[in-house]
Design an enzyme around this catalytic site. Structure first.
Site, short mmCIF file in Angstrom:
data_model
loop_
_atom_site.label_atom_id
_atom_site.label_comp_id
_atom_site.label_asym_id
_atom_site.label_seq_id
_atom_site.Cartn_x
_atom_site.Cartn_y
_atom_site.Cartn_z
CG ASP A 95 -2.35 1.29 -5.41
OD1 ASP A 95 -3.12 0.66 -4.66
OD2 ASP A 95 -2.10 0.94 -6.57
CG ASP B 275 -5.85 -4.52 -8.77
OD1 ASP B 275 -6.19 -3.66 -7.93
OD2 ASP B 275 -4.74 -4.52 -9.32
#
Length: 659
Positions: free
Chosen positions: A189, A250
């Protein structure tokens, strides 16, 4: 970098029924037309000699924990999901990975710097859960961050903020530990990387190297997922570093309700077809299908769009409560997992919001199609064979959701599509054909011709007698280069496919170079007709209207740059007077500006008059809202000169050739 393992295609064949078995078998064994000639550019249409297509690694498939559980995970939660994964039949449908996302680690390390975990939550440590996943015939995935601190530190979700949950300073150590624990996949990430202002390309290059070293040390392939949300344009640099890279934020935040709006936005942001090829994939994020909030029709559209784009299929629903049979339609999964590995693109939008997407599949004459209705009323949508690069002769049509053959149609197929809904088809017809080119020198193909500026399929013939893939750098004119992978062929020849943007005319050059490219043969170039656009070339500068670095962010100012025919220079002038780039972004007078110096930017197409332009007979281009001309600022001619609005004055910096 180690590519992902393809799904077990025999499992897909068993579940699809006799018709789909034949279709999939054809896709896996069919050939691409390609003629081998002596050196020197060829000009004949593609003819009889055929070379088998290589099957490239397919996009990863499976399940990931974040969307349904956020950081509230432990051995028990993952074990329950693994059991439900198997019971739901996802293994047989071709899904492979179970990925443990953020929350498994609270930032602790031992005196050697190795990661330690709470064995109360993870009895036996992380190797035990990896072993359990493997015992079910699945592959295990794990998570970390590129920075010093992970997302749980900046955005605690289900657990208190935990420091030091990133791998910065420990890339080699952590990747090796993950591999030794038995993990096959690692998602890295960007929360820490973003907060620290790290350079994404440099950072992930180091991580990719660490992944390769770990896999070479343990003998266990480790698939890297780059998750930097599309920041710093990973489609420009990630191919060759990892099999997949995120292209947007997201799709759903934990605790929020899934929405079709977010789903469509993530899909649009993931369309970078020149970057997706030979085992490298744009990733629009995990699937929401099966989560509360979407209707059955919306689930189908979600799945269809991910499949047509060839995206990784990582489900995010709670599998213990799974009712989403939509995930298991083998015809749709097969489109996603097509061994040619290309991305689908928009090939028509005759009316705003009524869109046709086409994907070139393995074999000859095979296309997947999604008819997408973004309007608020039911509408008929037509797919024309000519838009797909097929001839006008008849083609057969199959409804992939119904898994039903619909018959043969002469030149097109029209059907009703519900408001906000979609239809997914497979069309099998006759390739319209292309042109072959032999290298004028080693790896360089010159005088490549295109009838219009736009996307083309390029099939590259090669031989790779090694046991592992070789790579080469592909440069098309002055565009951003990309890394192309060439799987082993044995002693025979195979082809791999890429999508490239070419400029209208015969002046295009494609160059394949590198330290150890395979033995190259000819290339075959075939247009995708309705991706056509135009270059906007300034009369004074001789340079083209361009969006810097293939950026897709709203508000990015257009500029001048050397003409190269890339997607960031291919503008489609619609009947609605829009100048559209990337298929979804319109040339826009910023903030409805009407004064001299107003920035000319790209923005999501919205139908407003500040996104409408009149191409005038005197070669000026006038903004309908402002009444001002498209202008190269201050009459400058260099690369990077900004485009603005200015009072029309007849200057050559306001004159444009549309070609």
């Amino acid at each position: 970098m180690f590519p992902p393992h393809p799904p077990r295609r025999r499992d897909l064949l068993r579940r699809c029924g006799a018709t789909a078995v034949r279709a999939l078998a054809l896709a896996l064994t069919a050939t691409a037309a390609l003629l081998f000639t002596q050196p020197g550019p060829a000009r004949a249409a593609t003819t009889a000699t055929t070379i088998s297509q290589a099957s490239v690694p397919t996009a990863p498939t499976g399940w990931a924990s974040w969307n349904s559980f956020a950081s509230k995970i432990d051995y028990s939660v993952i074990k329950q999901q693994v059991d439900a994964f198997v019971a739901a039949g996802l293994s047989e449908a071709g899904y492979r990975y179970v990925d443990i996302d953020e929350g498994w680690w609270q930032g602790t390390r031992d005196s050697h710097g190795d990661i330690t975990v709470d064995t109360g939550e993870w009895p036996g440590g992380m190797s035990a859960i990896a072993e359990y996943i493997h015992s079910k015939g699945l592959k295990a995935g794990i998570y970390t961050d590129a920075g010093k601190n992970g997302c749980g530190y900046y955005y605690p979700t289900g657990r208190p903020a935990a420091a030091n949950t990133g791998s910065e300073g420990h890339y080699d150590q952590d990747m090796l530990q993950f591999s030794r624990w038995g993990f096959d996949f690692v998602k890295v990430d960007w929360c820490g990387g973003d907060a620290e202002g790290l350079d994404a390309a440099t950072t992930y290059r180091s991580i990719s190297s660490a992944v390769s070293t770990a896999a070479a040390t343990t003998g266990r392939p480790l698939t890297l997922s780059i998750c930097n949300w599309g920041h710093q344009n990973p489609w420009n640099w990630a191919p060759g570093l990892a099999p997949m890279w995120r292209t947007s934020t997201d799709i759903v935040y934990y605790g929020s309700t899934p929405s079709q709006t977010n789903m469509l936005s993530n899909f649009d942001q993931a369309l970078h077809p020149a970057a997706q090829h030979t085992g490298f994939y744009n990733d629009p994020d995990m699937l929401m299908a099966g989560m509360p909030g979407l209707t059955a029709a919306q689930n189908r559209t979600h799945m269809a769009l991910w499949a047509i784009s060839g995206a990784p299929l990582l489900a995010g629903n709670d599998l213990t409560a799974m009712t989403a049979a939509v995930l298991k339609n083998c015809d749709v999964v097969a489109v996603d997992q097509d061994p040619r590995g290309l991305q689908g693109v928009k090939v028509a939008e005759d009316t705003t919001g009524l869109q046709v997407y086409g994907k070139v599949l393995a074999g000859t004459g095979n296309r997947a199609v999604v008819l997408l209705n973004r309007t608020s009323s039911a509408q008929n949508i037509t797919v024309r064979w000519s838009d797909l690069g097929l001839t006008g002769t008849s083609a057969t049509v199959r409804d992939l959701w119904a898994q039903k053959d619909l018959g043969s149609y002469a030149t097109s197929y029209t059907t009703g599509v519900p408001a906000g809904g979609s239809v997914m088809l497979k069309v099998s017809g006759t390739e319209a054909g292309g042109t072959d080119y032999s290298a004028a020198s080693t790896g360089q193909y010159t005088d490549v011709s295109a009838a219009s500026t736009g996307l083309n399929v390029v099939d590259i013939a090669y031989t790779n007698t090694d046991s592992t893939a070789r790579t080469a750098t592909l440069q098309v004119d002055g565009q951003t280069p990309t890394t192309v992978s060439f799987p082993p062929t044995g002693s025979g020849r195979r082809t791999v496919s890429v999508l490239v943007g070419l400029s209208k005319g015969s002046g295009n050059t494609l160059t394949l170079s590198g330290s150890s490219p395979p033995a190259l043969g000819t290339i075959a170039v075939s247009p995708i007709p309705d991706t056509n656009g135009s270059l906007l070339a300034g009369r004074q500068s001789g340079r083209c209207a361009d969006v810097h670095d293939n950026t897709i962010t709203n508000g990015t100012q257009a500029e001048l740059w050397d003409c190269n025919g890339g997607q960031n220079q291919s503008w489609t002038y619609t009947s609605r007077k829009e100048l559209v780039v990337y298929g979804t972004k319109c040339l826009d007078a910023y903030n409805l500006g009407t004064t001299n110096g107003t920035k000319v930017v790209i923005w999501d197409c919205n139908g407003q008059d500040n996104q409408k332009w009149t191409v005038d007979s005197d070669s000026t281009i006038t903004n309908v809202h402002a009444g001002l001309c498209l202008d190269a600022y201050n009459a400058a001619t260099s690369d990077g000169t900004n485009l603005v609005l200015w009072s029309c004055n007849g200057g050559d910096n306001q004159k444009w050739t549309v070609s």
